[in-house]
Scaffold this active site. Structure first.
Site, PDB file in Angstrom:
ATOM      1  N   CYS A 259       0.871  -1.183   0.000  1.00  0.00           N
ATOM      2  CA  CYS A 259       0.000   0.000   0.000  1.00  0.00           C
ATOM      3  C   CYS A 259       0.903   1.227   0.000  1.00  0.00           C
ATOM      4  O   CYS A 259       2.073   1.153  -0.388  1.00  0.00           O
ATOM      5  CB  CYS A 259      -0.993  -0.027   1.156  1.00  0.00           C
ATOM      6  SG  CYS A 259      -0.269   0.109   2.797  1.00  0.00           S
TER       7      CYS A 259
ATOM      8  N   ASN B 288       2.229   1.517   4.434  1.00  0.00           N
ATOM      9  CA  ASN B 288       2.492   0.280   5.177  1.00  0.00           C
ATOM     10  C   ASN B 288       2.167   0.418   6.663  1.00  0.00           C
ATOM     11  O   ASN B 288       2.789  -0.221   7.512  1.00  0.00           O
ATOM     12  CB  ASN B 288       3.945  -0.199   4.982  1.00  0.00           C
ATOM     13  CG  ASN B 288       4.204  -1.637   5.400  1.00  0.00           C
ATOM     14  OD1 ASN B 288       5.305  -1.996   5.783  1.00  0.00           O
ATOM     15  ND2 ASN B 288       3.193  -2.486   5.369  1.00  0.00           N
TER      16      ASN B 288
ATOM     17  N   CYS C 292      -1.514   1.089   7.425  1.00  0.00           N
ATOM     18  CA  CYS C 292      -2.969   0.885   7.534  1.00  0.00           C
ATOM     19  C   CYS C 292      -3.415  -0.365   6.758  1.00  0.00           C
ATOM     20  O   CYS C 292      -3.613  -1.432   7.345  1.00  0.00           O
ATOM     21  CB  CYS C 292      -3.732   2.107   7.035  1.00  0.00           C
ATOM     22  SG  CYS C 292      -3.383   3.615   7.961  1.00  0.00           S
ATOM     23  N   ARG C 293      -3.547  -0.224   5.442  1.00  0.00           N
ATOM     24  CA  ARG C 293      -4.166  -1.312   4.674  1.00  0.00           C
ATOM     25  C   ARG C 293      -3.302  -2.563   4.591  1.00  0.00           C
ATOM     26  O   ARG C 293      -3.795  -3.677   4.837  1.00  0.00           O
ATOM     27  CB  ARG C 293      -4.499  -0.813   3.258  1.00  0.00           C
ATOM     28  CG  ARG C 293      -5.610   0.212   3.261  1.00  0.00           C
ATOM     29  CD  ARG C 293      -5.711   0.907   1.927  1.00  0.00           C
ATOM     30  NE  ARG C 293      -4.534   1.735   1.674  1.00  0.00           N
ATOM     31  CZ  ARG C 293      -4.312   2.408   0.543  1.00  0.00           C
ATOM     32  NH1 ARG C 293      -5.198   2.331  -0.422  1.00  0.00           N
ATOM     33  NH2 ARG C 293      -3.235   3.135   0.404  1.00  0.00           N
ATOM     34  N   SER C 294      -2.020  -2.415   4.208  1.00  0.00           N
ATOM     35  CA  SER C 294      -1.232  -3.646   3.994  1.00  0.00           C
ATOM     36  C   SER C 294      -0.928  -4.401   5.289  1.00  0.00           C
ATOM     37  O   SER C 294      -0.943  -5.634   5.267  1.00  0.00           O
ATOM     38  CB  SER C 294       0.017  -3.391   3.151  1.00  0.00           C
ATOM     39  OG  SER C 294       0.886  -2.470   3.743  1.00  0.00           O
TER      40      SER C 294
ATOM     41  N   ASP D 120      -8.188   4.205   0.947  1.00  0.00           N
ATOM     42  CA  ASP D 120      -7.210   4.514   1.988  1.00  0.00           C
ATOM     43  C   ASP D 120      -7.923   5.109   3.206  1.00  0.00           C
ATOM     44  O   ASP D 120      -8.506   6.186   3.105  1.00  0.00           O
ATOM     45  CB  ASP D 120      -6.201   5.508   1.423  1.00  0.00           C
ATOM     46  CG  ASP D 120      -5.007   5.697   2.348  1.00  0.00           C
ATOM     47  OD1 ASP D 120      -5.074   5.234   3.503  1.00  0.00           O
ATOM     48  OD2 ASP D 120      -4.032   6.305   1.906  1.00  0.00           O
TER      49      ASP D 120
HETATM   50  P1  4NP Z   1      -1.789   3.008   4.002  1.00  0.00           P
HETATM   51  O1  4NP Z   1      -2.298   4.444   4.494  1.00  0.00           O
HETATM   52  O2  4NP Z   1      -1.237   3.208   2.601  1.00  0.00           O
HETATM   53  O3  4NP Z   1      -3.026   2.179   3.995  1.00  0.00           O
HETATM   54  O4  4NP Z   1      -0.758   2.565   4.992  1.00  0.00           O
HETATM   55  C1  4NP Z   1      -1.457   5.573   4.488  1.00  0.00           C
HETATM   56  C2  4NP Z   1      -0.623   5.810   5.567  1.00  0.00           C
HETATM   57  C3  4NP Z   1       0.187   6.915   5.585  1.00  0.00           C
HETATM   58  C4  4NP Z   1       0.175   7.788   4.516  1.00  0.00           C
HETATM   59  C5  4NP Z   1      -0.653   7.553   3.438  1.00  0.00           C
HETATM   60  C6  4NP Z   1      -1.469   6.431   3.425  1.00  0.00           C
HETATM   61  N1  4NP Z   1       1.000   8.952   4.536  1.00  0.00           N
HETATM   62  O5  4NP Z   1       0.907   9.748   3.594  1.00  0.00           O
HETATM   63  O6  4NP Z   1       1.777   9.129   5.472  1.00  0.00           O
END
Ligand code: 4NP
Length: 156
Positions: A8, A11, A13-15, A125
């Site tokens: 994702c 790394n 939240c989703r993954s 997201d």
């Molecule tokens: P993820 O969510 O891709 O599901 O882990 C996010 C976590 C952090 C960020 C973006 C998406 N960020 O921009 O820091």
């Protein structure tokens, strides 16, 4: 041994939720030793950090502890060391493909391609959203995890 990397953006939240859901389902099916699962992010903003506490709480609510996971950025080596790079959404898939090194051998696809939710189904997201968005993301990754385990069982 099948090697799966879930990817994702951050790394956190989703993954990691998908990694936790998939590990739990593989263990429950007795397939834990047959499949290697890891996760990574496109960015390095959160490298070394545990999952977002909302993701940890959401997973815990489903009986899965992901608090021990640590974020890392995807590397060129991942494109050879994993069989499949399972991407959380179309933007991630696009970037993963765009950054593939010449020696890449891994297949790249959307994680939800496994779910029968139609082509191009994506995991929104939840990072800038609320607990309900994390729950929705969990539901999606858990359906994918169940489908992957069912496919592995068929391949036994
Ligand atoms: P993820 O969510 O891709 O599901 O882990 C996010 C976590 C952090 C960020 C973006 C998406 N960020 O921009 O820091």
């Amino acid at each position: 041994m099948k090697r799966l990397l879930i990817v994702c953006l951050g790394n956190i939240c989703r993954s990691p939720m998908a990694e936790g859901a998939l590990r739990a389902r593989l263990e429950a099916a007795g397939l834990g030793s047959r499949v290697q699962v890891d996760s990574a992010g496109l960015g390095n903003w959160h490298a070394g950090q545990p999952p977002d506490r909302r993701a940890i709480k959401c997973a815990a609510g489903h009986g899965v502890d992901i608090s021990g996971l640590r974020a890392r950025q995807i590397t060129d080596a991942d494109y050879r060391e994993f069989d499949v790079l399972l991407c959380a959404d179309a933007d991630v898939l696009y970037t993963v493909r765009a950054h593939a090194p010449p020696e890449a051998t891994a297949h790249t696809e959307l994680l939800l391609d496994w779910c029968g939710l139609g082509p191009n189904a994506q995991i929104p997201d939840p990072y800038t959203l609320n607990a309900a968005a994390f729950e929705h993301a969990w539901e999606l990754v858990d359906v994918a995890a169940g489908a992957i385990v069912a496919a592995m069982k068929q391949g036994e």
